[in-house]
Design an enzyme around this catalytic site. Structure first.
Site, PDB file in Angstrom:
ATOM      1  N   ASP A  92       0.850  -1.187   0.000  1.00 46.17           N
ATOM      2  CA  ASP A  92       0.000   0.000   0.000  1.00 46.17           C
ATOM      3  C   ASP A  92       0.884   1.235   0.000  1.00 46.17           C
ATOM      4  OD1 ASP A  92       0.784   0.496   2.633  1.00 46.17           O
ATOM      5  OD2 ASP A  92      -1.026  -0.356   3.500  1.00 46.17           O
ATOM      6  N   SER A  93       0.278   2.372  -0.224  1.00 43.54           N
ATOM      7  CA  SER A  93       1.055   3.589  -0.488  1.00 43.54           C
ATOM      8  C   SER A  93       1.656   4.210   0.756  1.00 43.54           C
ATOM      9  CB  SER A  93       0.161   4.635  -1.166  1.00 43.54           C
ATOM     10  OG  SER A  93      -0.808   5.121  -0.245  1.00 43.54           O
ATOM     11  N   GLY A  94       1.125   3.857   1.929  1.00 44.59           N
ATOM     12  CA  GLY A  94       1.546   4.510   3.159  1.00 44.59           C
ATOM     13  C   GLY A  94       0.761   5.768   3.465  1.00 44.59           C
ATOM     14  N   GLY A  95      -0.174   6.122   2.585  1.00 45.44           N
ATOM     15  CA  GLY A  95      -0.956   7.330   2.795  1.00 45.44           C
ATOM     16  C   GLY A  95      -1.737   7.299   4.094  1.00 45.44           C
ATOM     17  N   PHE A  96      -2.345   6.171   4.409  1.00 46.81           N
ATOM     18  CA  PHE A  96      -3.096   6.062   5.652  1.00 46.81           C
ATOM     19  C   PHE A  96      -2.198   6.317   6.854  1.00 46.81           C
ATOM     20  CE2 PHE A  96      -4.174   3.424   9.334  1.00 46.81           C
ATOM     21  CZ  PHE A  96      -5.409   3.952   9.669  1.00 46.81           C
ATOM     22  N   ASP A 168      -3.190   8.436  -2.080  1.00 49.21           N
ATOM     23  CA  ASP A 168      -4.524   9.002  -1.919  1.00 49.21           C
ATOM     24  C   ASP A 168      -4.632   9.695  -0.578  1.00 49.21           C
ATOM     25  OD1 ASP A 168      -4.406   6.197  -0.845  1.00 49.21           O
ATOM     26  OD2 ASP A 168      -6.358   6.780  -0.052  1.00 49.21           O
ATOM     27  N   GLN A 216     -11.740   7.037  -2.924  1.00 49.43           N
ATOM     28  CA  GLN A 216     -12.212   7.642  -1.691  1.00 49.43           C
ATOM     29  C   GLN A 216     -13.611   8.219  -1.954  1.00 49.43           C
ATOM     30  OE1 GLN A 216     -10.861   7.341   1.227  1.00 49.43           O
ATOM     31  NE2 GLN A 216      -8.884   6.470   0.634  1.00 49.43           N
ATOM     32  N   GLY A 243     -11.386   4.243   2.387  1.00 49.97           N
ATOM     33  CA  GLY A 243     -12.209   5.278   2.980  1.00 49.97           C
ATOM     34  C   GLY A 243     -12.712   4.930   4.364  1.00 49.97           C
ATOM     35  N   ASP A 290      -7.509  -7.426   2.917  1.00 43.81           N
ATOM     36  CA  ASP A 290      -6.372  -7.483   3.834  1.00 43.81           C
ATOM     37  C   ASP A 290      -6.740  -6.836   5.148  1.00 43.81           C
ATOM     38  OD1 ASP A 290      -4.723  -4.768   4.475  1.00 43.81           O
ATOM     39  OD2 ASP A 290      -5.801  -4.564   2.586  1.00 43.81           O
ATOM     40  N   CYS A 326     -11.255 -27.470  12.954  1.00 48.83           N
ATOM     41  CA  CYS A 326     -10.313 -26.548  12.312  1.00 48.83           C
ATOM     42  C   CYS A 326      -9.093 -27.315  11.833  1.00 48.83           C
ATOM     43  CB  CYS A 326      -9.895 -25.464  13.315  1.00 48.83           C
ATOM     44  SG  CYS A 326      -8.625 -24.343  12.692  1.00 48.83           S
ATOM     45  N   CYS A 328      -6.064 -25.811  11.184  1.00 52.11           N
ATOM     46  CA  CYS A 328      -4.824 -25.058  11.402  1.00 52.11           C
ATOM     47  C   CYS A 328      -3.811 -25.948  12.106  1.00 52.11           C
ATOM     48  CB  CYS A 328      -5.099 -23.796  12.221  1.00 52.11           C
ATOM     49  SG  CYS A 328      -5.238 -24.067  14.003  1.00 52.11           S
ATOM     50  N   CYS A 331      -4.706 -26.759  15.930  1.00 48.29           N
ATOM     51  CA  CYS A 331      -5.817 -27.686  16.119  1.00 48.29           C
ATOM     52  C   CYS A 331      -5.477 -29.074  15.589  1.00 48.29           C
ATOM     53  CB  CYS A 331      -7.070 -27.136  15.453  1.00 48.29           C
ATOM     54  SG  CYS A 331      -7.727 -25.649  16.266  1.00 48.29           S
ATOM     55  N   HIS A 362      -3.738 -19.831  13.543  1.00 47.34           N
ATOM     56  CA  HIS A 362      -5.138 -20.242  13.639  1.00 47.34           C
ATOM     57  C   HIS A 362      -6.064 -19.173  13.063  1.00 47.34           C
ATOM     58  CE1 HIS A 362      -8.937 -21.739  15.225  1.00 47.34           C
ATOM     59  NE2 HIS A 362      -9.166 -20.482  15.616  1.00 47.34           N
TER      60      HIS A 362
END
Length: 394
Positions: A92-96, A168, A216, A243, A290, A326, A328, A331, A362
């Site tokens: 991701d861009s790192g904008g957040f 963004d 956005q 957003g 994600d 499960c 995993c 488990c 898990h």
């Protein structure tokens, strides 16, 4: 010639959702899919062999957190070679991250925005938005820094993931319609600047990357549809759906966006991983997802089960597995809730690391398996039954 493409295998009848395959230079992603978050090119307490064992398909890393080591990553031949994860990757861009430095409340607060947002816990702002980009103070070093669209593309191109995100401006729930109009215009201009810089750089480092535009527009239908139309006509390979909005508005906002975006390009829903969000996201046309929540919550004893989340603190002497049926590693090995809680509370760093590994795997496997089940339901023509059963029992 790009090594990136997307093919739709099966639509959900009468809906925006679909099952498909994203082809990347480092392998295929069968969608719907959850991308494991490895912020700094690794997943805490989890090896890449562990990730392969739970059928993780792709890893998402963070341009902001990797910005200072991006030259080193480039020297090693890109993120896959540098990290050792040889599957598909996205940054991701790192904008957040830079914009969330604007206030202690996680809101995006800038000098320009001061007239719109008055409720903030801090008088000192660590991030300021301008037309050029975001100036910010590194919270760890105290040093002044700056990232704009060009800098973000330069960082991400050095990192060399298969997919990276345009820069963004994320707005907050506290922002007015007027400010969202202003910020969205800036995001759209940054989108074109991101494309221009990406085209300049994409072949210079010896590996080919694809670029997603990020939508956005807050909670407003006219802004969401308008920006989807504009970005949909730009030279993007796919789209990130971002957003700040209320959880109950997720489905409508995705519908507004994805009714306007080109159907043949993939869409990534940023930062959401709870099963209901993934199911609604899939119905409304999102292909990949994600979030840091599965591993972060696991480390705090919050365990995902088919009956809902549990708090492991309450299971000191329990002989139950984390989740019945499960598959995993924990488990499958018969590790009980009581045993894992004892590891967690032992005070022994080795035992705690064993706990973090087991519960992280898990929770990740729970979400990955859920997306696998959704994909199977789409391919077998029974998604509506799957969807209705999930919400009837939740």
């Amino acid at each position: 010639m790009s090594d990136f493409s997307f093919e739709i295998i099966q639509h959900i009848p009468g809906e925006l959702g679909r099952a498909g395959i994203i082809h990347t230079p480092h392998g295929d992603i069968k969608t719907p899919a959850f991308m494991t978050v490895g912020t700094r090119g690794e997943v805490r307490y989890v090896s890449f062999d562990d990730l392969k064992s739970i059928s993780a398909q792709a890893m998402l890393s963070n341009g902001y957190h990797l910005r200072n080591v991006s030259p080193e990553i480039a020297e090693h031949g890109g993120l896959a070679a540098w990290s050792g994860w040889n599957g598909p990757t996205l940054t991701d861009s790192g904008g957040f991250q830079v914009m969330s430095l604007g206030s202690g409340l996680g809101k995006v607060v800038s000098m320009e925005r001061e007239k719109h947002v008055t409720n903030t816990a801090h008088t000192e702002r660590l991030a300021h938005v301008s037309e050029e980009g975001v100036s910010f103070k590194d919270p760890f070093t105290g040093e002044e820094d700056f990232i704009g669209p060009e800098e973000s593309m330069q960082i991400q191109c050095r990192i060399g993931a298969d997919i990276h995100m345009a820069y963004d401006e994320l707005t907050s729930l506290a922002d007015t319609y007027g400010y969202n109009v202003e910020a969205l215009g800036r995001t759209e201009r940054w989108a074109q600047r991101s494309i221009d810089e990406h085209i300049k750089l994409r072949d210079s480092l010896g590996y080919r990357q694809s670029l997603y535009g990020v939508l956005q527009g807050g909670r407003w239908e006219d802004l969401r549809r308008s920006t989807a139309k504009k970005l949909g006509k730009m030279e993007f390979d796919g789209f990130g759906l971002g957003g700040a909005f209320l959880k109950e508005d997720l489905g409508e906002i995705l519908r507004w966006c994805n009714e306007e975006l080109p159907e043949e390009k993939p869409r990534h829903l940023l930062g959401l991983s709870h099963p209901d969000d993934i199911l609604i996201g899939t119905l409304m046309g999102a292909d990949t997802f994600d979030c840091v929540a599965p591993t972060r919550e696991a480390r705090h004893g919050r365990i995902y089960t088919k009956h809902g989340n549990i708090n492991l603190r309450k299971y000191a002497d329990s002989e139950e597995l984390l989740d019945e049926n499960c598959d995993c590693p924990a488990c499958s090995a018969g590790l009980t809730r009581g045993y894992l809680r004892a590891l967690w509370k032992s005070g022994d760093p080795v035992k705690k690391a064993e706990f973090y590994n087991a519960v992280s795997l898990h929770n990740l496997r729970f979400i990955i398996r859920f997306t696998e089940d959704i994909r199977t339901a789409i391919l077998e023509g029974r998604f509506k039954e799957f969807y209705d059963l999930f919400f009837a029992s939740s």
